[in-house]
Design a protein around this motif. Structure first.
Motif, PDB file in Angstrom:
ATOM      1  N   THR A 196       0.563  19.192 -12.972  1.00 41.35           N
ATOM      2  CA  THR A 196       1.566  19.315 -11.906  1.00 41.35           C
ATOM      3  C   THR A 196       1.390  18.186 -10.911  1.00 41.35           C
ATOM      4  OG1 THR A 196       1.599  21.723 -12.124  1.00 41.35           O
ATOM      5  CG2 THR A 196       2.451  20.799 -10.074  1.00 41.35           C
ATOM      6  N   ALA A 197       2.456  17.470 -10.654  1.00 46.97           N
ATOM      7  CA  ALA A 197       2.377  16.284  -9.798  1.00 46.97           C
ATOM      8  C   ALA A 197       2.407  16.649  -8.329  1.00 46.97           C
ATOM      9  CB  ALA A 197       3.525  15.330 -10.125  1.00 46.97           C
ATOM     10  N   GLY A 198       1.424  16.131  -7.590  1.00 51.89           N
ATOM     11  CA  GLY A 198       1.496  16.128  -6.141  1.00 51.89           C
ATOM     12  C   GLY A 198       2.170  14.840  -5.706  1.00 51.89           C
ATOM     13  N   GLU A 199       1.809  14.343  -4.532  1.00 51.34           N
ATOM     14  CA  GLU A 199       2.472  13.146  -4.015  1.00 51.34           C
ATOM     15  C   GLU A 199       2.008  11.859  -4.699  1.00 51.34           C
ATOM     16  OE1 GLU A 199       3.374  14.632   0.569  1.00 51.34           O
ATOM     17  OE2 GLU A 199       1.605  13.391   0.152  1.00 51.34           O
ATOM     18  N   PHE A 200       0.803  11.847  -5.263  1.00 52.41           N
ATOM     19  CA  PHE A 200       0.231  10.602  -5.777  1.00 52.41           C
ATOM     20  C   PHE A 200       0.518  10.355  -7.254  1.00 52.41           C
ATOM     21  CE2 PHE A 200      -3.659   8.413  -7.515  1.00 52.41           C
ATOM     22  CZ  PHE A 200      -3.390   7.158  -6.983  1.00 52.41           C
ATOM     23  N   GLN A 201       0.642  11.407  -8.036  1.00 54.06           N
ATOM     24  CA  GLN A 201       0.640  11.274  -9.488  1.00 54.06           C
ATOM     25  C   GLN A 201       1.753  10.378 -10.032  1.00 54.06           C
ATOM     26  OE1 GLN A 201       0.783  14.279 -13.335  1.00 54.06           O
ATOM     27  NE2 GLN A 201      -0.371  14.883 -11.532  1.00 54.06           N
TER      28      GLN A 201
ATOM     29  N   VAL B  93       0.863  -1.177   0.000  1.00 47.41           N
ATOM     30  CA  VAL B  93       0.000   0.000   0.000  1.00 47.41           C
ATOM     31  C   VAL B  93       0.901   1.229   0.000  1.00 47.41           C
ATOM     32  CG1 VAL B  93      -1.796   1.304   1.187  1.00 47.41           C
ATOM     33  CG2 VAL B  93      -1.782  -1.196   1.316  1.00 47.41           C
ATOM     34  N   VAL B  94       0.781   2.051  -1.041  1.00 52.68           N
ATOM     35  CA  VAL B  94       1.518   3.311  -1.095  1.00 52.68           C
ATOM     36  C   VAL B  94       0.608   4.406  -0.552  1.00 52.68           C
ATOM     37  CG1 VAL B  94       2.667   5.006  -2.551  1.00 52.68           C
ATOM     38  CG2 VAL B  94       2.888   2.565  -3.070  1.00 52.68           C
ATOM     39  N   VAL B  95       1.046   5.055   0.516  1.00 54.55           N
ATOM     40  CA  VAL B  95       0.246   6.071   1.193  1.00 54.55           C
ATOM     41  C   VAL B  95       0.790   7.445   0.842  1.00 54.55           C
ATOM     42  CG1 VAL B  95      -0.601   6.908   3.417  1.00 54.55           C
ATOM     43  CG2 VAL B  95      -0.158   4.457   3.094  1.00 54.55           C
ATOM     44  N   SER B  96       0.010   8.210   0.093  1.00 52.44           N
ATOM     45  CA  SER B  96       0.345   9.614  -0.160  1.00 52.44           C
ATOM     46  C   SER B  96      -0.723  10.480   0.499  1.00 52.44           C
ATOM     47  CB  SER B  96       0.445   9.899  -1.666  1.00 52.44           C
ATOM     48  OG  SER B  96      -0.712   9.454  -2.343  1.00 52.44           O
ATOM     49  N   MET B  97      -0.448  11.755   0.630  1.00 54.76           N
ATOM     50  CA  MET B  97      -1.313  12.607   1.425  1.00 54.76           C
ATOM     51  C   MET B  97      -2.098  13.639   0.631  1.00 54.76           C
ATOM     52  SD  MET B  97       0.647  10.861   3.401  1.00 54.76           S
ATOM     53  CE  MET B  97       2.270  11.352   2.793  1.00 54.76           C
ATOM     54  N   PHE B  98      -1.586  14.073  -0.524  1.00 51.40           N
ATOM     55  CA  PHE B  98      -2.325  15.064  -1.297  1.00 51.40           C
ATOM     56  C   PHE B  98      -1.971  14.927  -2.774  1.00 51.40           C
ATOM     57  CE2 PHE B  98       1.700  17.242  -0.805  1.00 51.40           C
ATOM     58  CZ  PHE B  98       1.858  17.944  -1.995  1.00 51.40           C
ATOM     59  N   GLU B  99      -2.849  15.437  -3.595  1.00 50.78           N
ATOM     60  CA  GLU B  99      -2.594  15.563  -5.022  1.00 50.78           C
ATOM     61  C   GLU B  99      -3.007  16.961  -5.454  1.00 50.78           C
ATOM     62  OE1 GLU B  99      -1.058  15.448  -8.190  1.00 50.78           O
ATOM     63  OE2 GLU B  99      -0.800  13.561  -7.124  1.00 50.78           O
ATOM     64  N   ILE B 100      -2.383  17.454  -6.515  1.00 48.87           N
ATOM     65  CA  ILE B 100      -2.685  18.782  -7.048  1.00 48.87           C
ATOM     66  C   ILE B 100      -3.445  18.602  -8.357  1.00 48.87           C
ATOM     67  CG2 ILE B 100      -1.712  20.946  -7.901  1.00 48.87           C
ATOM     68  CD1 ILE B 100       0.765  20.315  -6.171  1.00 48.87           C
ATOM     69  N   GLY B 101      -4.642  19.128  -8.437  1.00 46.42           N
ATOM     70  CA  GLY B 101      -5.399  19.015  -9.682  1.00 46.42           C
ATOM     71  C   GLY B 101      -5.783  17.573  -9.976  1.00 46.42           C
ATOM     72  N   LYS B 102      -5.454  17.110 -11.193  1.00 43.75           N
ATOM     73  CA  LYS B 102      -5.812  15.764 -11.610  1.00 43.75           C
ATOM     74  C   LYS B 102      -4.782  14.743 -11.135  1.00 43.75           C
ATOM     75  CE  LYS B 102      -8.096  17.516 -15.776  1.00 43.75           C
ATOM     76  NZ  LYS B 102      -8.136  17.482 -17.274  1.00 43.75           N
TER      77      LYS B 102
ATOM     78  N   PRO C  15      -3.767  -4.592 -10.543  1.00 42.58           N
ATOM     79  CA  PRO C  15      -4.122  -5.967 -10.162  1.00 42.58           C
ATOM     80  C   PRO C  15      -3.054  -6.987 -10.521  1.00 42.58           C
ATOM     81  CG  PRO C  15      -5.398  -5.242 -12.072  1.00 42.58           C
ATOM     82  CD  PRO C  15      -4.665  -4.043 -11.574  1.00 42.58           C
ATOM     83  N   GLN C  16      -2.160  -6.650 -11.449  1.00 47.65           N
ATOM     84  CA  GLN C  16      -1.094  -7.583 -11.805  1.00 47.65           C
ATOM     85  C   GLN C  16       0.014  -7.617 -10.745  1.00 47.65           C
ATOM     86  OE1 GLN C  16      -2.592  -5.696 -14.497  1.00 47.65           O
ATOM     87  NE2 GLN C  16      -3.697  -7.645 -14.699  1.00 47.65           N
ATOM     88  N   THR C  17       0.335  -6.453 -10.178  1.00 44.26           N
ATOM     89  CA  THR C  17       1.435  -6.388  -9.205  1.00 44.26           C
ATOM     90  C   THR C  17       0.967  -6.434  -7.761  1.00 44.26           C
ATOM     91  OG1 THR C  17       1.395  -3.960  -9.125  1.00 44.26           O
ATOM     92  CG2 THR C  17       2.777  -5.004 -10.838  1.00 44.26           C
ATOM     93  N   GLY C  18      -0.296  -6.096  -7.511  1.00 43.94           N
ATOM     94  CA  GLY C  18      -0.787  -6.050  -6.139  1.00 43.94           C
ATOM     95  C   GLY C  18      -0.400  -4.794  -5.393  1.00 43.94           C
ATOM     96  N   VAL C  19      -0.067  -3.725  -6.127  1.00 47.61           N
ATOM     97  CA  VAL C  19       0.261  -2.438  -5.506  1.00 47.61           C
ATOM     98  C   VAL C  19      -0.995  -1.575  -5.474  1.00 47.61           C
ATOM     99  CG1 VAL C  19       1.665  -0.353  -5.642  1.00 47.61           C
ATOM    100  CG2 VAL C  19       2.655  -2.564  -6.262  1.00 47.61           C
ATOM    101  N   LEU C  20      -1.334  -1.078  -4.303  1.00 47.95           N
ATOM    102  CA  LEU C  20      -2.527  -0.258  -4.093  1.00 47.95           C
ATOM    103  C   LEU C  20      -2.100   1.136  -3.661  1.00 47.95           C
ATOM    104  CD1 LEU C  20      -5.706  -0.253  -3.804  1.00 47.95           C
ATOM    105  CD2 LEU C  20      -5.319  -0.773  -1.384  1.00 47.95           C
ATOM    106  N   GLY C  21      -2.671   2.169  -4.283  1.00 52.43           N
ATOM    107  CA  GLY C  21      -2.331   3.543  -3.938  1.00 52.43           C
ATOM    108  C   GLY C  21      -3.499   4.258  -3.292  1.00 52.43           C
ATOM    109  N   MET C  22      -3.212   5.058  -2.267  1.00 56.18           N
ATOM    110  CA  MET C  22      -4.249   5.840  -1.598  1.00 56.18           C
ATOM    111  C   MET C  22      -3.760   7.258  -1.353  1.00 56.18           C
ATOM    112  SD  MET C  22      -4.131   4.468   2.393  1.00 56.18           S
ATOM    113  CE  MET C  22      -5.711   5.237   2.722  1.00 56.18           C
ATOM    114  N   VAL C  23      -4.705   8.198  -1.237  1.00 57.48           N
ATOM    115  CA  VAL C  23      -4.428   9.588  -0.876  1.00 57.48           C
ATOM    116  C   VAL C  23      -5.275   9.876   0.353  1.00 57.48           C
ATOM    117  CG1 VAL C  23      -4.401  11.986  -1.622  1.00 57.48           C
ATOM    118  CG2 VAL C  23      -4.082  10.155  -3.306  1.00 57.48           C
ATOM    119  N   THR C  24      -4.648  10.091   1.485  1.00 59.30           N
ATOM    120  CA  THR C  24      -5.383  10.186   2.740  1.00 59.30           C
ATOM    121  C   THR C  24      -6.041  11.546   2.969  1.00 59.30           C
ATOM    122  OG1 THR C  24      -3.468  10.966   4.006  1.00 59.30           O
ATOM    123  CG2 THR C  24      -3.770   8.568   3.805  1.00 59.30           C
TER     124      THR C  24
END
Length: 365
Positions: A57-62, A43-52, A86-95
């Motif tokens: 412009t990349a925030g922490e998630f992009q 699980v990759v935990v990021s905290m914010f994103e900017i725009g899309k 689903p192939q790698t099992g990596v899940l991303g979230m923005v808290t």
């Protein structure tokens, strides 16, 4: 002649028996129809994103969404939807920003029946302010200690006793840095030291790049040799506080606060807002078997310094480096979000590619 009451009783028993025979089959079908939880490796935990989430412009998630191909979307009743490869099992979230958001989002994910997180590694990857005594902007630090900067007593410095160094002091004490130190109530978390060092050793030589903007900004920090180095990877601990603080005096408080709560074992390097909230939820969830706190890693990258350079006031420095919306005003935003992905993805890829090794055995240096 049989009693009508007996006939009715027998009939009820028969009906009950038929129900008992048929209900489990119905329930079995329902259980069989329910989808199995999706196994998650990281699980990759990021905290914010900017725009899309991509293409601007990349925030922490992009970087994570694009680089790890997190394309399968799962609705999530919180700040931001979840994305999975689903192939790698990596899940991303923005808290969302702050310990309240991080704690509630991580708790919600930990209880989500759609995912099997029992063997998942958790990687917090976000930007932070860095102490110029320890590192330069654009650098990346792996934390072993997480210290909370919110749980405390406070007296305005203009009203505090004259012999106090600060009006901010721990709950359960009568003065700044009071001893004996009270039993922690969420003020400090010690991560798996072996896992932290393993991640550091794996990534310590990652080239984080450089830029003229970073060179110009760090040149101001005369007398701070680590602040003038090109970006590098190090080990250093995190102080999480909901208030965005800045300045030389606050930086001195952060160093003392971290040393106080870690009995001198921790070294304040990064200042952020969320990591003790994430750690608290994982601590509560671990006894249920749904997650494993022992698999938490925290990586913070320097988007700015936590105090002003010589010749500037704290207010001038803060306003210069934090003029935009969350994340947008930092002088090293692009370098910091890029560094978080460069360093963090090396760890994620290693775990995914050797899952047969790491599923049941947590790595350690």
């Amino acid at each position: 002649m049989k009693s009508p009451f007996r006939i009715v009783a027998v009939a009820l028993v028969v009906v009950a028996g038929l129900s008992a025979c048929t209900k489990p089959a119905s329930d079995a079908k329902a259980v069989a129809a329910a989808p199995k939880p999706i196994p998650v490796k990281v699980v990759v935990v990021s905290m914010f994103e900017i725009g899309k989430d991509s293409g601007d412009t990349a925030g922490e998630f992009q970087h994570w969404k694009e680089g790890q191909k997190l394309d399968e979307r799962f609705p999530f009743a919180h700040h931001h939807d979840l994305y999975l490869n689903p192939q790698t099992g990596v899940l991303g979230m923005v808290t969302g920003m702050g310990t309240a958001n991080s704690a509630s989002a991580v708790m919600e994910l930990g209880m989500d029946p759609r995912f099997d997180l029992s063997h998942a590694y958790w990687l917090v990857a976000g930007i932070a302010g860095f102490d110029p005594e320890d590192a330069s902007i654009g650098s990346a630090a792996w934390a072993e200690w997480l210290v909370d900067g919110d749980l405390a007593h406070e007296i305005d410095p203009r009203e505090m006793p004259k012999d106090w160094s600060t009006g901010y002091f721990p709950l359960g004490t009568k003065e700044p840095y009071g001893l004996p130190k009270p039993e922690p109530m969420g003020e400090v978390f010690h991560l798996n030291a072996g896992l932290t060092d393993w991640a550091y050793q794996l990534t310590r030589n990652v080239d984080l790049g450089d830029s003229p903007v970073l060179q110009q900004r760090r040149a101001r920090y005369k007398g701070f040799p680590n602040a003038q180095k090109p970006p590098f990877v190090l080990k250093g601990d995190n102080l999480a506080a909901m208030t965005y603080w800045h300045g030389k005096l606050m930086n001195e408080w952060a160093n003392r606060w971290v040393k106080y709560w870690t009995d001198g074992k921790g070294e304040f390097v990064s200042s952020a807002m969320e990591d003790t909230g994430t750690a608290q939820s994982l601590t509560y969830l671990t006894p249920t078997g749904k997650v494993d706190f022992n698999r938490l890693m925290v990586l913070r990258t320097a988007s700015n310094y936590s105090m002003q350079p010589p010749g500037m006031t704290a207010a001038e420095s803060l306003l210069e480096d934090h003029a935009g919306a969350p994340g947008e005003g930092y002088s090293a935003l692009d370098m910091a979000t890029g560094a978080a992905y460069k360093v963090g993805s090396k760890v994620v890829d290693e775990i995914v590619q050797h899952w047969d090794q790491y599923r049941d055995h947590v790595p350690s240096s």
